[in-house]
Scaffold this motif. Structure first.
Motif, PDB file in Angstrom:
ATOM      1  N   VAL A 180     -27.816  12.868   8.227  1.00  0.00           N
ATOM      2  CA  VAL A 180     -27.969  13.868   9.295  1.00  0.00           C
ATOM      3  C   VAL A 180     -27.180  15.140   8.995  1.00  0.00           C
ATOM      4  N   ARG A 181     -27.525  16.181   9.735  1.00  0.00           N
ATOM      5  CA  ARG A 181     -26.742  17.408   9.801  1.00  0.00           C
ATOM      6  C   ARG A 181     -25.927  17.388  11.100  1.00  0.00           C
ATOM      7  N   LEU A 182     -24.714  17.918  11.046  1.00  0.00           N
ATOM      8  CA  LEU A 182     -23.840  17.980  12.208  1.00  0.00           C
ATOM      9  C   LEU A 182     -23.363  19.418  12.404  1.00  0.00           C
ATOM     10  N   THR A 183     -23.458  19.914  13.621  1.00  0.00           N
ATOM     11  CA  THR A 183     -22.944  21.264  13.891  1.00  0.00           C
ATOM     12  C   THR A 183     -21.457  21.249  14.203  1.00  0.00           C
ATOM     13  N   ASP A 184     -20.939  20.072  14.545  1.00  0.00           N
ATOM     14  CA  ASP A 184     -19.508  19.931  14.862  1.00  0.00           C
ATOM     15  C   ASP A 184     -18.952  18.711  14.122  1.00  0.00           C
ATOM     16  N   GLY A 198     -20.923  -1.802  20.467  1.00  0.00           N
ATOM     17  CA  GLY A 198     -21.462  -0.965  19.415  1.00  0.00           C
ATOM     18  C   GLY A 198     -20.372  -0.362  18.556  1.00  0.00           C
ATOM     19  N   PHE A 199     -20.775   0.176  17.411  1.00  0.00           N
ATOM     20  CA  PHE A 199     -19.829   0.915  16.576  1.00  0.00           C
ATOM     21  C   PHE A 199     -20.578   2.034  15.863  1.00  0.00           C
ATOM     22  N   ALA A 200     -19.811   3.010  15.391  1.00  0.00           N
ATOM     23  CA  ALA A 200     -20.372   4.109  14.613  1.00  0.00           C
ATOM     24  C   ALA A 200     -19.403   4.484  13.513  1.00  0.00           C
ATOM     25  N   PHE A 201     -19.967   4.917  12.401  1.00  0.00           N
ATOM     26  CA  PHE A 201     -19.201   5.306  11.220  1.00  0.00           C
ATOM     27  C   PHE A 201     -19.881   6.535  10.643  1.00  0.00           C
ATOM     28  N   ILE A 202     -19.119   7.591  10.386  1.00  0.00           N
ATOM     29  CA  ILE A 202     -19.661   8.815   9.812  1.00  0.00           C
ATOM     30  C   ILE A 202     -18.887   9.159   8.548  1.00  0.00           C
ATOM     31  N   ALA A 203     -19.614   9.401   7.450  1.00  0.00           N
ATOM     32  CA  ALA A 203     -18.991   9.776   6.176  1.00  0.00           C
ATOM     33  C   ALA A 203     -19.767  10.946   5.575  1.00  0.00           C
ATOM     34  N   PRO A 204     -19.068  11.838   4.867  1.00  0.00           N
ATOM     35  CA  PRO A 204     -19.741  13.017   4.307  1.00  0.00           C
ATOM     36  C   PRO A 204     -20.327  12.756   2.918  1.00  0.00           C
ATOM     37  N   PHE A 205     -21.477  13.358   2.644  1.00  0.00           N
ATOM     38  CA  PHE A 205     -22.002  13.375   1.285  1.00  0.00           C
ATOM     39  C   PHE A 205     -21.316  14.464   0.459  1.00  0.00           C
ATOM     40  N   GLY A 206     -20.764  15.471   1.146  1.00  0.00           N
ATOM     41  CA  GLY A 206     -20.109  16.559   0.442  1.00  0.00           C
ATOM     42  C   GLY A 206     -21.001  17.766   0.236  1.00  0.00           C
ATOM     43  N   TRP A 209     -24.583  17.247   4.329  1.00  0.00           N
ATOM     44  CA  TRP A 209     -25.221  16.107   4.980  1.00  0.00           C
ATOM     45  C   TRP A 209     -24.187  15.009   5.206  1.00  0.00           C
ATOM     46  N   TYR A 210     -24.441  14.188   6.235  1.00  0.00           N
ATOM     47  CA  TYR A 210     -23.538  13.094   6.582  1.00  0.00           C
ATOM     48  C   TYR A 210     -24.345  11.808   6.728  1.00  0.00           C
ATOM     49  N   ARG A 211     -23.719  10.704   6.380  1.00  0.00           N
ATOM     50  CA  ARG A 211     -24.316   9.389   6.599  1.00  0.00           C
ATOM     51  C   ARG A 211     -23.694   8.776   7.853  1.00  0.00           C
ATOM     52  N   ILE A 212     -24.538   8.312   8.748  1.00  0.00           N
ATOM     53  CA  ILE A 212     -24.087   7.589   9.937  1.00  0.00           C
ATOM     54  C   ILE A 212     -24.572   6.149   9.848  1.00  0.00           C
ATOM     55  N   PHE A 213     -23.641   5.203  10.062  1.00  0.00           N
ATOM     56  CA  PHE A 213     -23.957   3.800  10.287  1.00  0.00           C
ATOM     57  C   PHE A 213     -23.727   3.572  11.787  1.00  0.00           C
ATOM     58  N   ALA A 214     -24.684   3.006  12.473  1.00  0.00           N
ATOM     59  CA  ALA A 214     -24.511   2.775  13.911  1.00  0.00           C
ATOM     60  C   ALA A 214     -25.117   1.421  14.281  1.00  0.00           C
ATOM     61  N   TRP A 215     -24.443   0.737  15.187  1.00  0.00           N
ATOM     62  CA  TRP A 215     -24.915  -0.580  15.630  1.00  0.00           C
ATOM     63  C   TRP A 215     -24.818  -0.671  17.140  1.00  0.00           C
ATOM     64  N   ASP A 216     -25.888  -1.147  17.766  1.00  0.00           N
ATOM     65  CA  ASP A 216     -25.963  -1.253  19.221  1.00  0.00           C
ATOM     66  C   ASP A 216     -26.249  -2.703  19.590  1.00  0.00           C
ATOM     67  N   ARG A 217     -25.253  -3.367  20.172  1.00  0.00           N
ATOM     68  CA  ARG A 217     -25.413  -4.775  20.546  1.00  0.00           C
ATOM     69  C   ARG A 217     -26.554  -4.964  21.544  1.00  0.00           C
ATOM     70  N   THR A 218     -26.815  -3.947  22.362  1.00  0.00           N
ATOM     71  CA  THR A 218     -27.802  -4.080  23.432  1.00  0.00           C
ATOM     72  C   THR A 218     -29.224  -3.793  22.972  1.00  0.00           C
ATOM     73  N   LYS A 219     -29.375  -3.382  21.706  1.00  0.00           N
ATOM     74  CA  LYS A 219     -30.719  -3.019  21.225  1.00  0.00           C
ATOM     75  C   LYS A 219     -30.912  -3.575  19.825  1.00  0.00           C
ATOM     76  N   GLN A 220     -31.098  -4.890  19.744  1.00  0.00           N
ATOM     77  CA  GLN A 220     -31.256  -5.566  18.467  1.00  0.00           C
ATOM     78  C   GLN A 220     -32.744  -5.657  18.124  1.00  0.00           C
ATOM     79  N   LEU A 221     -33.154  -4.962  17.076  1.00  0.00           N
ATOM     80  CA  LEU A 221     -34.554  -4.885  16.689  1.00  0.00           C
ATOM     81  C   LEU A 221     -34.718  -5.309  15.231  1.00  0.00           C
ATOM     82  N   PRO A 222     -35.940  -5.645  14.810  1.00  0.00           N
ATOM     83  CA  PRO A 222     -36.163  -6.010  13.401  1.00  0.00           C
ATOM     84  C   PRO A 222     -35.849  -4.839  12.471  1.00  0.00           C
ATOM     85  N   ASP A 223     -35.594  -5.163  11.208  1.00  0.00           N
ATOM     86  CA  ASP A 223     -35.300  -4.123  10.223  1.00  0.00           C
ATOM     87  C   ASP A 223     -36.441  -3.120  10.096  1.00  0.00           C
TER      88      ASP A 223
END
Length: 471
Positions: A180-184, A198-206, A209-223
């Motif tokens: 993703v792109r982030l303005t802030d 849930g959890f979220a993790f954001i790391a920069p590509f440099g 662009w940024y990579r976000i890993f996100a997990w939502d316990r309340t919305k478990q769907l197939p891959d």
């Protein structure tokens, strides 16, 4: 497609590329077979830990990666709990944030420069071994190798062809990924937190662009279920308090995380390394690192064997030393992810209170940092070798770049190396009080002791155990 190679490596990920470079440096004919026709844009690893940086330092690659990455000295887990990496007894007392593809590019450049053959678009569809070698089916061709290594990931064809089970279970499903792109953007290099559901993790590509890993316990769907920007925004806001101005995505996907380990890393003339041998949750960022450390252990042993200079049983020490490490990483990453998934407020309060108090105890802090970073992981008969300054400038890990054993001892030790000069580098230490130490090519101690015991130590460790360095 070639018909004959000494070692065939299946998979051109980080583990396979490091191994290819090590073997080629030792003068071994090596071919990497990669099913992908070009580089994948999927990067799941963003952290290079201290022990991996030491291995890359011993190959002349660490400084380049450090210059292009972002070091962080504290690894935040959740809430206010963090692991202090500045206490590590290493030249690299931090976690280096850099995308996996930067590591792969450096390793591939080294592998090609040293003579490794890398064939892309070469999917292996058959494997058969006999007493003299391994036959790999690639398209309509057969590649014959003396040895083969499966570094082909969690869905390893090599492991399946060997009939090795991969016991374990899924620990997290429906983890969302987004570039993703982030303005802030986050003020810190990494942004990470878990809030029970849930959890979220954001790391920069440099590159913006940024990579976000996100997990939502309340919305478990197939891959296979689609991911939307609103899905990512909702979890990120809940976990981090903001979505950091998420505006667009170039890629969205889901995956699930397993904890699995093969019962054996060797079957005859075939070996497993990296995710083909073990896979675990992304917590702690240990996946790519463990795979690279696998092949740093295997490479010099395999080179010694194929060049007919290895003592009986040397290759068996690969599984004996690395399988327990894989098991340890499963436990440590599993502990982190289960702590992150604690749902109740009372449970999270207890976790933060007890965990925070424990991590303020220096012995605990050093133990945890050493385990996560790999710096604290020793083999039963071969502890990690600390980098030491050498006489006249230079360091031990620079001396290891030749791919041979290194004897850290004064010049008076040189006569003991007669006949072994092509397999042992003498490196006088800057501090004369430094114990005489014989260091393996993978930066672990083979022997440390009195000068009069050196000849016997050399006979045991070096006489037939290491190939000559390439001229």
């Amino acid at each position: 497609m070639i018909e004959r190679t000494t070692v065939a490596i299946v998979g051109a990920g980080p583990a396979g590329l490091l191994l290819a470079g090590d073997l080629a440096t030792a003068g071994v004919d090596v071919t990497v077979l990669e099913r992908r026709g070009d580089e994948s844009n999927l990067t799941r690893a963003f952290g290079v830990h201290a022990r991996t940086l030491e291995h890359l330092d011993a190959r002349g690659l660490a400084d380049e990666l450090v210059a292009g990455g972002a070091p962080i000295q504290a690894l935040r887990l959740f809430d206010h709990l963090q692991i202090d990496l500045s206490v590590l007894p290493s030249r690299f007392p931090y976690l280096l944030i850099t995308p996996q593809y930067n590591v792969e590019r450096a390793l591939e450049r080294r592998a090609r420069a040293t003579g490794a053959r890398i064939v892309r678009g070469a999917a292996v569809t058959g494997l058969r071994q006999d007493a003299g070698g391994v036959d790999l089916t690639v398209g309509g061709s057969t590649v014959r190798a003396d040895y083969a290594v499966g570094a082909d990931g969690v869905h390893s064809f090599v492991r399946e062809a060997l009939g090795l089970p991969f016991p374990g279970r899924s620990v997290l499903s429906s983890i969302m990924l987004a570039d993703v792109r982030l303005t802030d953007p986050p003020a810190d290099v990494l942004a990470v937190n878990a809030v029970g559901d849930g959890f979220a993790f954001i790391a920069p590509f440099g590159d913006g662009w940024y990579r976000i890993f996100a997990w939502d316990r309340t919305k478990q769907l197939p891959d296979t279920a689609p991911v939307t920007l609103d899905d990512i925004r909702a979890v990120t806001r809940r976990a981090l308090g903001t979505d950091h101005g998420l505006t667009e995505a170039r890629w969205l996907s889901r995956f699930h995380s397993d904890e699995r380990q093969a019962p054996h890393y060797r079957a005859g003339r075939v070996f497993l390394a990296g995710d083909a041998a073990h896979v675990h949750s992304p917590a702690g960022g240990q996946g790519m690192n463990t795979g690279l450390q696998d092949t740093a252990n295997l490479g010099w042993k395999l080179a010694a064997t194929v060049l007919d200079r290895a003592p009986a049983g040397l290759l068996d020490t690969y599984e004996r030393e690395r399988h327990p490490v894989g098991r340890l990483v499963l436990r440590s990453s599993g502990t982190i992810i289960r702590m992150a998934m604690i749902r109740s407020r009372a449970g999270r309060f207890t976790r933060n209170t007890i965990g925070g108090a424990a991590l303020h105890l220096p012995p605990v802090a050093r133990k945890v940092a050493g385990t996560i970073s790999g710096i604290g992981i020793d083999y039963p008969d071969a502890p990690r070798a600390a980098d030491v300054a050498l006489l006249g400038g230079g360091r031990l890990y620079e001396a290891l770049r030749a791919g041979a054993y290194v004897l850290v001892a004064p010049e008076s030790a040189r006569p003991a190396l007669a006949g072994r000069e092509d397999r042992v580098t003498l490196a006088p230490p800057a501090d004369p009080a430094t114990p005489w130490t014989l260091v393996r090519p993978d930066a672990h101690v083979a022997w440390r002791g009195r000068p009069d015991a050196l000849p016997a130590a050399l006979d045991r460790a070096v006489r037939n155990a290491m190939p000559a360095r390439r001229s």
